[in-house]
Design an enzyme around this catalytic site. Sequence first.
Site, short mmCIF file in Angstrom:
data_model
loop_
_atom_site.label_atom_id
_atom_site.label_comp_id
_atom_site.label_asym_id
_atom_site.label_seq_id
_atom_site.Cartn_x
_atom_site.Cartn_y
_atom_site.Cartn_z
N THR A 1 1.82 0.00 5.30
CA THR A 1 0.64 0.23 6.14
C THR A 1 -0.08 -1.11 6.23
OG1 THR A 1 -0.55 1.12 4.22
CG2 THR A 1 0.41 2.70 5.75
N GLU B 1 -5.80 -4.99 -3.98
CA GLU B 1 -6.89 -5.41 -3.09
C GLU B 1 -7.82 -6.41 -3.76
OE1 GLU B 1 -7.64 -1.82 -0.12
OE2 GLU B 1 -8.34 -1.47 -2.14
N ASN C 1 -13.00 -2.84 0.88
CA ASN C 1 -13.29 -1.41 0.85
C ASN C 1 -14.64 -1.02 1.40
OD1 ASN C 1 -11.00 0.09 -0.35
ND2 ASN C 1 -11.23 -1.53 -1.88
N SER D 1 -17.81 -3.69 9.44
CA SER D 1 -18.85 -4.52 10.05
C SER D 1 -18.25 -5.75 10.72
CB SER D 1 -19.87 -4.93 8.99
OG SER D 1 -19.23 -5.62 7.95
N LYS E 1 5.66 0.83 -1.44
CA LYS E 1 4.47 0.42 -0.70
C LYS E 1 3.25 0.82 -1.48
CE LYS E 1 2.16 2.29 2.40
NZ LYS E 1 1.01 2.92 1.73
N THR F 1 -1.85 5.21 -0.43
CA THR F 1 -0.71 5.97 -0.93
C THR F 1 0.28 5.02 -1.57
OG1 THR F 1 -0.87 7.73 0.69
CG2 THR F 1 1.29 7.35 -0.25
#
Lengths: 456, 456
Positions: A190, A319, A451, A456, A217, A228
């Site tokens: 993704t 992340e 996150n 924005s 993934k 996921t």
Amino acid sequence: MLRFLSRARSITSSVTQGIRPYSSTPSKAHLVLPGKEEDYPRGFRLSGIHCGVKKTTDADLALLVSDTTDTSAAAVFTQNVFAAAPVLQCKEVLRAHNGQGVRGVVVNSGCANAVTGTQGERDALEMAQTVDRTMAWDPSAPSPHSLVMSTGVIGQNLPIDRILQGIPKAASALATGHDAWLAAAEAIRTTDTFPKLRARTFTLPSGRSYRLAGMAKGAGMIHPNMATMLGIMATDAAISPAALQKALSHACDRSFNAITVDGDTSTNDTLSILANGAAWTNKDASDPLDVSQADFPVFQEQLTDFSAELAQLIVRDGEGATKFVTVHVTNASTFKEAKKAAMAIATSSLVKTALYGQDANWGRILSSIGASGVPMTPKAVSVSFLPANANSSNQGELRLLDQGEPAQVDEEKASAMLAQEDIVIRVSLGAGKEDARVWTCDLSHGYISINADYRS
Amino acid sequence: MLRFLSRARSITSSVTQGIRPYSSTPSKAHLVLPGKEEDYPRGFRLSGIHCGVKKTTDADLALLVSDTTDTSAAAVFTQNVFAAAPVLQCKEVLRAHNGQGVRGVVVNSGCANAVTGTQGERDALEMAQTVDRTMAWDPSAPSPHSLVMSTGVIGQNLPIDRILQGIPKAASALATGHDAWLAAAEAIRTTDTFPKLRARTFTLPSGRSYRLAGMAKGAGMIHPNMATMLGIMATDAAISPAALQKALSHACDRSFNAITVDGDTSTNDTLSILANGAAWTNKDASDPLDVSQADFPVFQEQLTDFSAELAQLIVRDGEGATKFVTVHVTNASTFKEAKKAAMAIATSSLVKTALYGQDANWGRILSSIGASGVPMTPKAVSVSFLPANANSSNQGELRLLDQGEPAQVDEEKASAMLAQEDIVIRVSLGAGKEDARVWTCDLSHGYISINADYRS
């Protein structure tokens, strides 16, 4: 299962064995190891195509099929109460076949088919049925022969017509070898910053050699979203479904269930493996590996080690991650307690921000295990930092807490160690002989931006 | 107990009832409510002085004493295995006195006396003994009459001489009323951005009126560090130690143990209350409130509500917080399950970053409760956002998930609601009649900066 996530970010991850990840170069050319054709398992064909789930032209449909009728399958799924329709469908397929004769995996990215009610359940079933029809697999079977996985946006129904029309296209693109695996690994992404693919050959005590390949993934963040974790592995070993499930569960506990980015568990997490016995002769296939054989523990260890390698790629793509951290809890009474203590450290926001800040903050490590619920004697606990290459030795160890007593910390050495991207935290509970490793990343401004700020 | 933390930050918190916190003004003048003298409990004297634990000239030693010999005491402590020396000392004092006749609280800030071995235990004991000697309290008692608390840096021994010399100075500064309470509340701060102090008067069914005051801190982050939550309350009610402990435990579960900033639990967390019966005549004191009396549930409810008010100030001062979030789980089978589900939402990094990003991300809320371990039926679960002033009604409710089905979300309304600083998330489990509220803040760049970047 825990859920793990990942998303496009400005920093580019470079993952090559033995080389530090997170290079500052924007090129992604070197993110994937070059595959050696001989390491990919025989008797499997794969493809990855674009069918139109994603709005972009990126691949969004992957298909994996085994050429062998009596392929064994095993899987581990999310423990989340809100398990998605494809997860329920997979469980039904494995149950109906008792793990034997499940020979396909179909995966779409771009839509998770989660919280989609009865329509979602029909869609997941139809995906599996369409693979059967397309591949002309036995229509009299009690249940389809394919596992189904979906990842992407939740709370939306699949564009099912596009997927069903895509499956024959994917079937006609099926091929063997590295490029086919890579195409499939691309199609299950993704917002991963790189496709996660590994392959290896291993030899068991009996002298039999097998091949093992896998892709993963982890994972997408699109509004409204859940990340996921998917893992899809295949081997040309001949092994009974029961033995395969046992080995996979063992491996998962020490790999995909031993990594954390932020401690959440998604609705779609699935780790699967197919074993088709295509490596050897018919004689071999008629004598599948079972748990009583001497080969089994070695097969299990190989699968565990391979799964850990694959799972660690998800943490490397975590992340906002700037650190890859191994938490190693030793001298515990049980593996379960060792892992629980390790996970308490690996999920602590305070520990993770300290690592981001390169702060040798053993107080936070101590506090997190002290609150973990694992019984321990404070005066038996020791905490150290180690360089990544000293994973199983004490070379370069920096003692922080020695049997409950604060150590005199060499701040210069601590700073140098924490400036590295790969860090090992070792905690001895002084209670027994069991140990566990978990892998995590730091908690950075990048995580918050990814996150919170991306609208924005 | 969970631990909660707080630290000086560029944004200044303004806390006044009914007015939004987090004003952008740097002034702290309005951070503390003006105290009404008549709300402070009778028979208690307090002081806050500088004795030299902190390197600055800030106050670092607080003393609270009851003028009544047979004061009842109760406390709740950290569940962390690495409980600090003052926590162990407090437990011993309460045990030795069976909660009766414990009439002092001495607190130092600047050093937590945690992970300090036997020297730390001696220091904590000596602090309590010095209060006894200074106040000329019965030297023949089996144990000192004071609770001891410490907060600040861990892994370092207290500068015990300065503290012991400071106790007589603190004793000679003892006074009654708002200014004395405020001086003590100032002295227990580490890096709180404002002193946390509240007082109120309440009346029980029997017609008896009592006063209740309390202060809290939460908490400091200095390297190497752990944050500590301290709560110190006093009432002039006459109540048995057993009833007081029961009411305090009930209150704590619904207040200090129902808040979270980052889910960690420190080594020093302590919530205490003294009740001296000084409000009324001797007749009243000789008939202390017990659990069998009709007054008890009302006393307990008052204490719970007051504790929640005090505890919420800690969340309002949460590190990097820009939102004050009430998570209200309803229609659960038990209070315990309601609270467990609420805590799963309140501690999810994904939920907290979505709130920071003002993102109506119900998928993350769903995922967090689905992985909480609380049994639930997906198709019975509903999720809403509510404005803060609709805490107990449905006015202005924004439905996100309706009995397992995604709702059509009015994005404009969602944006307006999430732009507010105070937000309520309500989740109905559709399983029973119990509910629980917890309070949390968002996870922002400020949190990362405070916990990672402050060494640079």
